[in-house]
Design a protein around this motif. Structure first.
Motif, short mmCIF file in Angstrom:
data_model
loop_
_atom_site.label_atom_id
_atom_site.label_comp_id
_atom_site.label_asym_id
_atom_site.label_seq_id
_atom_site.Cartn_x
_atom_site.Cartn_y
_atom_site.Cartn_z
N UNK A 86 -3.66 4.39 -9.28
CA UNK A 86 -4.52 4.89 -8.21
C UNK A 86 -4.00 6.23 -7.70
N UNK A 87 -4.83 6.90 -6.93
CA UNK A 87 -4.48 8.21 -6.39
C UNK A 87 -3.38 8.05 -5.33
N UNK A 88 -2.24 8.65 -5.59
CA UNK A 88 -1.11 8.50 -4.66
C UNK A 88 -1.43 9.09 -3.29
N UNK A 89 -2.17 10.19 -3.25
CA UNK A 89 -2.51 10.80 -1.97
C UNK A 89 -3.34 9.84 -1.12
N UNK A 90 -4.24 9.09 -1.78
CA UNK A 90 -5.04 8.10 -1.04
C UNK A 90 -4.14 6.99 -0.50
N UNK A 91 -3.19 6.56 -1.31
CA UNK A 91 -2.27 5.52 -0.86
C UNK A 91 -1.43 5.98 0.34
N UNK A 92 -0.98 7.23 0.28
CA UNK A 92 -0.20 7.77 1.40
C UNK A 92 -1.06 7.82 2.66
N UNK A 93 -2.31 8.25 2.51
CA UNK A 93 -3.21 8.30 3.68
C UNK A 93 -3.40 6.92 4.29
N UNK A 94 -3.53 5.89 3.43
CA UNK A 94 -3.68 4.53 3.94
C UNK A 94 -2.41 4.07 4.66
N UNK A 95 -1.25 4.43 4.09
CA UNK A 95 0.01 4.05 4.73
C UNK A 95 0.16 4.76 6.08
N UNK A 96 -0.23 6.03 6.14
CA UNK A 96 -0.17 6.77 7.40
C UNK A 96 -1.04 6.10 8.45
N UNK A 97 -2.24 5.66 8.04
CA UNK A 97 -3.14 4.99 8.98
C UNK A 97 -2.47 3.75 9.57
N UNK A 98 -1.76 2.99 8.73
CA UNK A 98 -1.12 1.77 9.24
C UNK A 98 0.05 2.10 10.15
N UNK B 66 -4.84 -0.55 1.97
CA UNK B 66 -6.24 -0.37 1.59
C UNK B 66 -7.20 -1.18 2.43
N UNK B 67 -6.69 -2.12 3.21
CA UNK B 67 -7.53 -2.95 4.08
C UNK B 67 -7.24 -2.57 5.52
N UNK B 68 -8.24 -2.26 6.35
CA UNK B 68 -7.98 -1.88 7.74
C UNK B 68 -7.07 -2.91 8.42
N UNK B 69 -6.09 -2.47 9.17
CA UNK B 69 -5.89 -1.09 9.67
C UNK B 69 -5.10 -0.18 8.73
N UNK B 70 -4.80 -0.65 7.53
CA UNK B 70 -4.06 0.18 6.58
C UNK B 70 -5.03 0.89 5.65
N UNK B 71 -6.02 1.55 6.22
CA UNK B 71 -7.04 2.24 5.41
C UNK B 71 -7.47 3.50 6.14
N UNK B 72 -7.47 4.64 5.40
CA UNK B 72 -7.79 5.92 6.02
C UNK B 72 -9.29 6.15 6.15
N UNK B 73 -10.12 5.41 5.40
CA UNK B 73 -11.57 5.57 5.46
C UNK B 73 -12.20 4.25 5.90
N UNK B 74 -13.51 4.27 6.07
CA UNK B 74 -14.20 3.07 6.53
C UNK B 74 -14.35 2.03 5.42
N UNK B 75 -14.33 2.46 4.18
CA UNK B 75 -14.56 1.53 3.07
C UNK B 75 -13.25 0.94 2.58
N UNK B 76 -13.06 -0.39 2.69
CA UNK B 76 -11.81 -1.00 2.24
C UNK B 76 -11.72 -1.01 0.72
N UNK B 77 -10.49 -1.15 0.22
CA UNK B 77 -10.28 -1.28 -1.21
C UNK B 77 -9.02 -2.11 -1.44
#
Length: 642
Positions: free
Chosen positions: A522-534, A482-493
């Motif tokens: 939390x939304x699992x799809x969002x978590x997967x997207x963040x993991x993919x980003x990392x 959820x924190x860049x670079x493990x975040x798919x969007x610009x807004x961290x969480x």
């Protein structure tokens, strides 16, 4: 590691000095024994040369040899064997059960390279000898080189993942003549068995035959022009007749040199040395060692040697060596210290260098003692260690270079996979860790840090603890989900710890008071997207996380298994799950040697556990005591890891 030794043209079971068996046979068998003594499994694959040879045989030292059909089941001249390389490869079959394929000599490499590529296994090459240059005078008296050898050596040099050269000389030839990439060439000198090859005891009198007088010279090699037994004989003839010792020639002729043995015997007669030269067949290792330690000087007159193992064995026996300053012999011998190097192949030059050794007992003893001291630093265990490091380098430079571990809470990384992470870091892999939460709802070890429980300060404390643990393990790449670079969007969480309750025996769920921002809610799809980003950011080639039951059922562990596998699937990456069940594991790692390092890493997690004074057990914040895990397995798409 499981290592396949490919030795197409000669078996490790063959006696050196017979047919085409020589120093290579000694080296590969001794190296295999030393690797096995260090915990690796080594199996040989060689051509069946006799009908009675079984498909698989176990030698007296426990080494396994597989006999592969390729051509007629009889001894063949080495110059004829290359026409059966394709048949050998076809009958060898898959090598995907091994972690490394190590080919010895060019024919083995040409046969095994395609199979290693098909299995995704690193191919390591040792040449042991390289074809003479087409314009080299060393080819006089030798059968012409097969055109397949010249191109085959280039193929092996340019396509292997790593080349282990037995000397700096061989490395230079492989780079200069065979076009090998210098970055893929390592030099590992051979070793010597210092227990077998030892100096003679003061009262240990012995002669190889009744007719042999003490103080004899020794030559031990195959009888072929390249090894220059004729020079050893001519050197003896060039000595003053009154000072000529006996010369014991140990070795046999191979099929490629069927007429050469008669030439050597005629030379002895022509020089009137029949009463001074004694021919013996190839000897077993114990007999050769006895011959060496009772000789006065070892002669190694070869026109070329990639190393010259027999020279090192003589040094280990406390015997000075007179050797040609050719190829790797300049590394096997320290000139004037463990032997004398002669820069020519003129018999008179050799006789002039030999006479001072024969006349000066003190000089021979001094050189022999220095040779023994040097040999004691060149054990096969040391060679095996350097070879093992080379294998790890080859594996780490393969298709799997960066491994990402995905975990739910701080301390999980070290508890579940600390030894494996440290091992992979040491083997040369890039290792990154992605952690989902800070373990905010976890219990705190009773004591001076108890006041942190349930406070925001606990999050920061556990971040610091994890940073210290990862440093101990050697990990440099880390992020929080959820924190860049493990975040798919610009807004961290932040994903929060879900806590845990047992829903029924063996099935856990998130705590009823867990936050909506917790990992499980939390939304699992969002978590997967963040993991993919990392995984994209760190360039992962392999993803590792919990097994599908989360190890012990914690819902955050189960969620991270699902997230990690889905992210790996999206990127087309292999996924492997951690397990403590040896029977379930696709690949098992016994890493007890990493216990001190894992214990050191765990000591950072003071809010979560206590490491006992024995350095082998821990007590969790909840009061459970258990041993520190160092042996672990991987299940699933497990690549060839060291």
């Amino acid at each position: 590691m499981r290592v396949a030794f490919i030795s197409l043209h000669t078996s490790p079971a063959e006696r050196p000095g017979t047919a085409d068996a020589g120093g290579m046979n000694v080296l590969i068998r001794a190296l295999a024994r030393a690797l096995q003594a260090g915990g690796d499994d080594v199996e040989f694959f060689t051509r069946r040369s006799r009908p009675e040879q079984p498909d698989t045989a176990t030698l007296d030292d426990g080494l396994v040899v597989h006999h592969i059909d390729a051509g007629p089941a009889r001894p063949l001249p080495k110059s004829e064997i290359d026409q059966y390389i394709d048949e050998f490869r076809d009958n060898l079959g898959s090598l995907d059960a091994f972690d490394v394929v190590h080919s010895h000599h060019w024919m083995s490499g040409v046969a095994a390279l395609p199979l290693a590529r098909a299995a995704g296994i690193p191919h390591v090459m040792t040449f042991h000898s390289v074809a003479a240059h087409p314009n080299s005078p060393l080819r006089d008296g030798e059968p012409p080189e097969s055109p397949a050898r010249l191109t085959g050596e280039v193929t092996c040099a340019t396509q292997s993942d790593l080349i282990i050269a037995v000397s700096r000389y061989e490395a230079a030839v492989v780079i200069g003549r065979c076009q090998a990439d210098p970055a893929r060439v390592s030099v590992v000198w051979p070793g010597v068995d210092t227990d077998l090859f030892r100096p003679a005891a003061p009262d240990e009198a012995w002669t190889p035959a009744p007719s042999v007088r003490p103080g004899y010279l020794l030559y031990a090699a195959r009888l072929q022009p390249l090894k220059a037994p004729d020079l050893a004989i001519r050197t003896l003839a060039a000595l003053p007749e009154a000072e000529r010792p006996d010369l014991v020639v140990v070795g046999e002729v191979s099929a490629d040199f069927a007429d050469y043995e008669a030439e050597i015997h005629r030379l002895v007669t022509d020089l009137a040395l029949d009463d001074r030269v004694i021919f013996l067949p190839g000897q077993d290792r114990e007999s050769l060692a006895r011959l060496m330690r009772h000789s006065s000087v070892m002669l190694v007159p070869s026109h070329s040697e990639t190393f010259g193992l027999v020279a090192l064995e003589a040094s280990s026996s406390g015997v000075p060596v007179l050797a040609a300053a050719a190829g790797g012999l300049t590394e096997a011998i320290c000139n004037t210290h463990t032997g004398i190097l002669v820069p020519s192949h003129d018999p008179q030059d050799w006789a002039d260098a030999l006479l001072p050794l024969l006349r000066d007992d003190e000089l021979r003893l001094r050189i022999g003692a220095t040779g023994r001291q040097r040999a004691e630093q060149m054990s096969w265990a040391h060679v095996a260690g350097r070879t093992r490091d080379a294998y790890r380098r080859a594996i780490a430079s393969g298709p799997i270079r960066h491994i990402a571990f995905l975990h739910a809470h701080p301390d999980d990384e070290t508890l579940a996979s600390g030894a494996l992470i440290a091992h992979l870091v040491d083997a040369g892999f890039d290792v990154s860790v992605l952690t989902a939460t800070r373990g905010e709802f976890g219990e705190v070890v009773p004591g001076p840090l108890s006041h942190l429980a349930g406070t925001p300060a606990l999050e920061y404390r556990r971040e610091a603890e994890l940073a210290g643990a990862l440093t101990s393990l050697g990990v440099r790449g880390h992020a929080y989900l959820g924190i860049p670079p493990a975040r798919a969007t610009d807004e961290p969480r932040r994903y929060l710890d879900s806590g845990m309750i047992w829903l029924r025996p063996g099935v856990a769920g998130p705590a009823p008071d867990s936050d909506d921002a917790s990992l499980c809610r939390s939304d699992e799809a969002e978590e997967v997207a963040d993991a993919v980003a990392y995984l994209r950011h760190c360039g992962a080639d392999l993803v590792v996380s919990y097994d599908d039951d989360g190890g012990y059922g914690h819902p955050d562990h189960v969620r991270m298994h699902d997230v990690a596998k889905a992210a790996a699937d999206e990127l087309g990456l292999p996924f492997a799950a951690l397990t403590t069940d040896r029977d379930k594991a696709t690949r098992w790692f016994d890493l007890t040697g990493y216990l001190p390092r894992v214990a050191s890493a765990l000591r950072n997690h003071r809010t979560q556990l206590t490491v006992h004074d024995d350095g082998a057990t821990i007590t969790h914040s909840g009061g459970q005591t258990e041993p520190i895990v160092t042996s672990t397995g991987l299940v699933g798409q497990v690549p060839h890891l060291p």
